[in-house]
Design an enzyme around this catalytic site. Structure first.
Site, PDB file in Angstrom:
ATOM      1  N   TYR A  32       0.867  -1.183   0.000  1.00 37.87           N
ATOM      2  CA  TYR A  32       0.000   0.000   0.000  1.00 37.87           C
ATOM      3  C   TYR A  32       0.907   1.237   0.000  1.00 37.87           C
ATOM      4  CZ  TYR A  32      -4.680   1.749  -0.106  1.00 37.87           C
ATOM      5  OH  TYR A  32      -5.849   2.315  -0.548  1.00 37.87           O
ATOM      6  N   HIS A  37       7.285   5.766   0.821  1.00 33.56           N
ATOM      7  CA  HIS A  37       8.031   4.581   0.362  1.00 33.56           C
ATOM      8  C   HIS A  37       8.851   4.916  -0.890  1.00 33.56           C
ATOM      9  CE1 HIS A  37       4.434   2.606   2.356  1.00 33.56           C
ATOM     10  NE2 HIS A  37       5.440   2.032   2.984  1.00 33.56           N
ATOM     11  N   GLY A 150      12.247   4.625   6.986  1.00 38.84           N
ATOM     12  CA  GLY A 150      11.734   5.983   7.162  1.00 38.84           C
ATOM     13  C   GLY A 150      11.793   6.433   8.616  1.00 38.84           C
ATOM     14  N   LYS A 152       9.830   8.268  10.091  1.00 35.42           N
ATOM     15  CA  LYS A 152       8.521   8.325  10.755  1.00 35.42           C
ATOM     16  C   LYS A 152       8.418   7.244  11.827  1.00 35.42           C
ATOM     17  CE  LYS A 152       4.584   6.859   9.156  1.00 35.42           C
ATOM     18  NZ  LYS A 152       3.720   6.120  10.060  1.00 35.42           N
ATOM     19  N   VAL A 179       8.139  11.830   4.994  1.00 37.61           N
ATOM     20  CA  VAL A 179       7.486  12.568   3.903  1.00 37.61           C
ATOM     21  C   VAL A 179       6.076  12.921   4.371  1.00 37.61           C
ATOM     22  CG1 VAL A 179       6.719  12.481   1.497  1.00 37.61           C
ATOM     23  CG2 VAL A 179       8.874  11.395   2.172  1.00 37.61           C
TER      24      VAL A 179
END
Ligand code: PAF
Length: 282
Positions: A32, A37, A150, A152, A179
């Site tokens: 997804y 990504h 990432g 995050k 992002v």
């Protein structure tokens, strides 16, 4: 672009690439895909000649009450996105290929204990054991020279960096910036679960991080910063704080005072039923 589904074919492909003098870049994902990504793929391609993306929703990192069966999946869309950014191989194994006939999970687990205990680890028992085990397996299957993750998932990065160091995985471990959507919400596959009202209120995560930046710069204490963030989020009816962590970037242990460049503010917030995370280093 090739799609590989078996461990032996993936290992053979990577061995051949390396024998031809190509560095293998790797971006592990649960599919997804979104721009976050794709930014990892671009970074992997900057650092290596070929790039592998794995798409595998790893059951061992989901708790019994979590959203494994509902986790969003769209392989066709993911395939097109990977093609659009020049991925060389998608590795997309089945559960049986990953874990064998005895079913999901292994009798050998990988765990980076200390750094896994708090925050995400406390809210999601067993989560990082599942992440470490599957990522260790993926490293042994994809044989990457460079692996990109990432920021995050700040704690995941700290846990995996520790695992790479402790187990001497011969690869470069790269953490790439978060992002964000144009309004500041961190991109996540889970954002798709948010209703329009929740999507708006989810901005409280970003806004509370901006508040933390200002409060830390103004010399407020750690407790004052945490309280200000909590009260900003409490103003959104659909939002509920799971945790706010103001910690050292490396050890993830709570800090008593702000040290510029070393203070990580990380949070998990339920917005409706969706659990979102975000963080910034100040
Ligand atoms: O960050 C993720 O998407 C997952 O935790 C990972 C690293 C692909 C392991 O399943």
């Amino acid at each position: 672009m090739k799609i590989i589904e078996t461990v032996s074919a993936m290992q053979a492909w990577s061995r051949a690439a390396r024998a031809a003098g190509q560095r293998v870049g790797f971006v592990p994902t649960m599919g997804y895909l979104h721009e976050g990504h794709l930014s990892l793929v671009r970074e992997a391609k900057r650092r290596a000649e070929v790039c592998v993306v794995s798409i595998y929703v790893n059951p061992t990192q989901f708790g019994p009450k979590e959203d494994l069966s509902k986790y969003p999946r769209d392989f066709d869309r993911d395939r097109k996105l990977c093609e659009s950014v020049g991925v060389d191989v998608i590795f997309a194994p089945t559960n049986e290929e990953m874990w064998g006939k005895n079913g999901v999970g292994s009798s050998t687990w990988v765990e980076a204990a200390a750094v896994s205990e708090r925050w995400e680890g406390a809210s999601r028992p067993g989560h990082f054991r599942g992440v470490c085990t599957v990522v260790a397996k993926l490293f042994n299957i994809v044989l990457p020279d460079v692996a990109c993750f990432g920021q995050k998932d700040a704690q995941q990065c700290a846990v995996l960096r520790r695992m790479v160091r402790d187990l001497n995985f011969p690869l470069e471990f790269v953490v790439c910036p978060t992002v964000r959507e144009p309004d500041g919400l961190a991109m996540s596959s889970r954002n798709v679960y948010l209703s329009p009202t929740e999507r708006q209120e989810a901005l409280a995560l970003r806004h509370s991080l901006e508040l933390a930046r200002r409060e830390l710069a103004a010399g407020r204490t750690i407790d004052e910063v945490s309280a200000a963030m909590t009260s900003l989020i409490a103003g959104k009816p659909s939002a509920r704080v799971d945790y706010i962590a103001i910690v050292d970037t490396e050890t993830l242990l709570p800090v008593k005072r702000h040290e510029p460049g070393r203070t990580l503010v990380a949070m998990a917030v339920f917005v409706g039923k969706t659990r979102l995370i975000d963080n910034e280093t100040f």
